[in-house]
Design a protein around this motif. Structure first.
Motif, PDB file in Angstrom:
ATOM      1  N   ALA A 198       0.848  -1.285   0.084  1.00 40.20           N
ATOM      2  CA  ALA A 198       0.012   0.018  -0.061  1.00 40.20           C
ATOM      3  C   ALA A 198       0.780   1.249  -0.047  1.00 40.20           C
ATOM      4  CB  ALA A 198      -0.974  -0.110   1.338  1.00 40.20           C
ATOM      5  N   GLY A 199       1.877   1.221   0.836  1.00 39.28           N
ATOM      6  CA  GLY A 199       2.741   2.555   0.884  1.00 39.28           C
ATOM      7  C   GLY A 199       3.352   2.829  -0.292  1.00 39.28           C
ATOM      8  N   LEU A 200       4.231   1.648  -0.831  1.00 39.06           N
ATOM      9  CA  LEU A 200       4.739   1.869  -2.027  1.00 39.06           C
ATOM     10  C   LEU A 200       3.924   2.384  -3.221  1.00 39.06           C
ATOM     11  CD1 LEU A 200       7.722  -1.022  -1.893  1.00 39.06           C
ATOM     12  CD2 LEU A 200       7.801   1.619  -1.275  1.00 39.06           C
ATOM     13  N   LEU A 201       2.775   1.627  -3.501  1.00 38.41           N
ATOM     14  CA  LEU A 201       1.846   2.076  -4.357  1.00 38.41           C
ATOM     15  C   LEU A 201       1.465   3.460  -4.513  1.00 38.41           C
ATOM     16  CD1 LEU A 201      -0.235  -1.433  -5.158  1.00 38.41           C
ATOM     17  CD2 LEU A 201       1.472  -0.383  -6.680  1.00 38.41           C
ATOM     18  N   THR A 202       1.061   3.835  -3.245  1.00 39.80           N
ATOM     19  CA  THR A 202       0.795   5.324  -3.073  1.00 39.80           C
ATOM     20  C   THR A 202       1.657   6.120  -3.413  1.00 39.80           C
ATOM     21  OG1 THR A 202      -0.718   4.507  -1.021  1.00 39.80           O
ATOM     22  CG2 THR A 202       0.004   6.966  -1.262  1.00 39.80           C
ATOM     23  N   VAL A 203       2.904   5.812  -2.764  1.00 38.77           N
ATOM     24  CA  VAL A 203       3.832   6.919  -3.583  1.00 38.77           C
ATOM     25  C   VAL A 203       4.008   7.015  -4.702  1.00 38.77           C
ATOM     26  CG1 VAL A 203       6.490   7.074  -3.323  1.00 38.77           C
ATOM     27  CG2 VAL A 203       5.170   6.806  -1.403  1.00 38.77           C
ATOM     28  N   LEU A 204       3.950   5.789  -5.593  1.00 45.12           N
ATOM     29  CA  LEU A 204       4.096   5.701  -7.138  1.00 45.12           C
ATOM     30  C   LEU A 204       2.961   6.265  -7.635  1.00 45.12           C
ATOM     31  CD1 LEU A 204       5.734   4.429  -9.522  1.00 45.12           C
ATOM     32  CD2 LEU A 204       4.208   2.358  -9.366  1.00 45.12           C
ATOM     33  N   VAL A 205       1.877   5.951  -7.503  1.00 48.90           N
ATOM     34  CA  VAL A 205       0.683   6.748  -7.909  1.00 48.90           C
ATOM     35  C   VAL A 205       0.664   8.455  -7.776  1.00 48.90           C
ATOM     36  CG1 VAL A 205      -1.945   7.177  -7.846  1.00 48.90           C
ATOM     37  CG2 VAL A 205      -0.918   4.853  -7.601  1.00 48.90           C
ATOM     38  N   ARG A 206       1.107   8.824  -6.734  1.00 47.98           N
ATOM     39  CA  ARG A 206       1.334  10.333  -6.220  1.00 47.98           C
ATOM     40  C   ARG A 206       2.576  10.898  -7.217  1.00 47.98           C
ATOM     41  NH1 ARG A 206       0.611  14.568  -6.134  1.00 47.98           N
ATOM     42  NH2 ARG A 206       0.148  16.109  -4.355  1.00 47.98           N
ATOM     43  N   ILE A 207       3.525   9.976  -7.522  1.00 51.53           N
ATOM     44  CA  ILE A 207       4.658  10.765  -8.285  1.00 51.53           C
ATOM     45  C   ILE A 207       4.129  10.646  -9.599  1.00 51.53           C
ATOM     46  CG2 ILE A 207       6.891   9.908  -9.370  1.00 51.53           C
ATOM     47  CD1 ILE A 207       7.740   8.951  -6.689  1.00 51.53           C
ATOM     48  N   VAL A 208       3.328   9.841 -10.277  1.00 47.21           N
ATOM     49  CA  VAL A 208       2.803   9.842 -11.670  1.00 47.21           C
ATOM     50  C   VAL A 208       1.821  11.108 -11.638  1.00 47.21           C
ATOM     51  CG1 VAL A 208       1.447   8.431 -13.174  1.00 47.21           C
ATOM     52  CG2 VAL A 208       3.127   7.142 -11.839  1.00 47.21           C
ATOM     53  N   GLU A 209       0.957  11.044 -10.840  1.00 41.38           N
ATOM     54  CA  GLU A 209       0.238  12.225 -10.792  1.00 41.38           C
ATOM     55  C   GLU A 209       0.893  13.515 -10.724  1.00 41.38           C
ATOM     56  OE1 GLU A 209      -3.868  10.438  -8.588  1.00 41.38           O
ATOM     57  OE2 GLU A 209      -2.526  11.690  -7.607  1.00 41.38           O
ATOM     58  N   ASP A 210       1.995  13.702  -9.871  1.00 39.24           N
ATOM     59  CA  ASP A 210       2.753  14.919  -9.952  1.00 39.24           C
ATOM     60  C   ASP A 210       3.516  15.302 -11.161  1.00 39.24           C
ATOM     61  OD1 ASP A 210       4.159  17.252  -8.170  1.00 39.24           O
ATOM     62  OD2 ASP A 210       5.950  15.983  -8.908  1.00 39.24           O
ATOM     63  N   ARG A 211       3.910  14.337 -11.944  1.00 42.45           N
ATOM     64  CA  ARG A 211       4.674  14.685 -12.977  1.00 42.45           C
ATOM     65  C   ARG A 211       3.667  15.013 -14.194  1.00 42.45           C
ATOM     66  NH1 ARG A 211       9.885  10.173 -13.325  1.00 42.45           N
ATOM     67  NH2 ARG A 211      10.864  11.154 -11.343  1.00 42.45           N
ATOM     68  N   ARG A 212       2.730  14.140 -14.148  1.00 43.85           N
ATOM     69  CA  ARG A 212       1.728  14.633 -15.247  1.00 43.85           C
ATOM     70  C   ARG A 212       0.961  15.999 -15.207  1.00 43.85           C
ATOM     71  NH1 ARG A 212      -2.543   9.254 -15.245  1.00 43.85           N
ATOM     72  NH2 ARG A 212      -0.782   7.815 -16.582  1.00 43.85           N
ATOM     73  N   SER A 213       0.887  16.597 -14.021  1.00 47.62           N
ATOM     74  CA  SER A 213       0.513  17.852 -13.754  1.00 47.62           C
ATOM     75  C   SER A 213       1.450  19.038 -14.121  1.00 47.62           C
ATOM     76  CB  SER A 213       0.339  18.112 -12.177  1.00 47.62           C
ATOM     77  OG  SER A 213       1.207  17.938 -11.152  1.00 47.62           O
ATOM     78  N   ASP A 214       2.791  18.457 -14.411  1.00 51.88           N
ATOM     79  CA  ASP A 214       3.933  19.558 -14.653  1.00 51.88           C
ATOM     80  C   ASP A 214       3.577  20.152 -16.136  1.00 51.88           C
ATOM     81  OD1 ASP A 214       4.938  19.362 -12.116  1.00 51.88           O
ATOM     82  OD2 ASP A 214       6.485  17.758 -12.702  1.00 51.88           O
TER      83      ASP A 214
END
Length: 214
Positions: A198-214
């Motif tokens: 859960a922790g690693l997937l949460t971080v991964l999803v958040r990183i992907v979302e952050d990069r898409r918003s750039d």
């Protein structure tokens, strides 16, 4: 005991929750990396026996930096941290300290124990236990057990002189490690495996979302 992988995943959850709008890949890696660094006292324990879960698993590793960050941000007229990194720096600092405290120091304290106040007070405290409510005994907690007004031996364990936490790097304290199996745990229970995923997937999803918003 919780592995470094579990600590890192737990720290990732804390970081994602606390970084808020300041979240980016660098920030979350700092939060997770600092949590992982505490397990370096496994190596310190090879040189100074007994200091695994003592040298870097104590309250001072959090309280002293927290006092410095608080003084810098709330008491000083000019914040060095904010001048260099702005609000981003303060948010990352506090998120990192929170992750180190909850995802590592206290996590281990409530699982087999740590030397909470070392080096000022050399005693391992094992806060393993449970909190429950029953219809006959009311609220019951066994995290801190007392005997005649003092902390029981089940809670206050040994010192750095006579306590050793076995790891894959340092499986024994006084005997040669030849022929002894070196175990490097990843997730010792199903609950910790779920927490890790859960922790690693949460971080991964958040990183992907952050990069898409750039």
């Amino acid at each position: 005991m919780p592995s470094t992988v579990v600590h890192v995943a737990f720290a990732g959850l804390v970081g994602v929750a606390l970084l808020g709008e300041e979240f980016d890949t660098r920030a979350i890696l700092i939060v997770m990396g600092c949590s992982a660094l505490l397990d370096l006292d496994t190596l310190i324990g090879i040189v100074v026996p007994g200091t695994h879960r003592a040298a870097l698993h104590n309250v001072w590793i959090v309280l002293i930096p927290a006092a410095v960050v608080l003084w810098d941000g709330a008491i000083r007229e000019k914040s060095a941290l904010r001048d260099r990194w702005g609000d981003y720096g303060h948010r990352v600092a506090w998120a990192t300290l929170a992750a180190v405290l909850f995802a590592h120091v206290l996590f281990d304290a409530f699982f087999n124990g740590v030397n909470l106040f070392w080096p000022l007070h050399d005693r391992f405290y094992d806060l393993s236990g449970e909190l429950l409510v029953t219809d006959q005994r009311g609220v019951v907690q066994t995290f801190v057990e007392l005997e005649t007004g003092e902390v029981a031996e089940s809670t206050a364990r040994g010192t750095t002189e006579n306590t050793h936490y076995r790891t894959g790097v340092d499986p024994t304290r006084d005997e040669p490690a030849t022929g002894i199996e070196r175990v490097f745990p990843i997730a010792g229970t199903g609950e910790r495996f779920v927490l890790t995923v859960a922790g690693l997937l949460t971080v991964l999803v958040r990183i992907v979302e952050d990069r898409r918003s750039d």
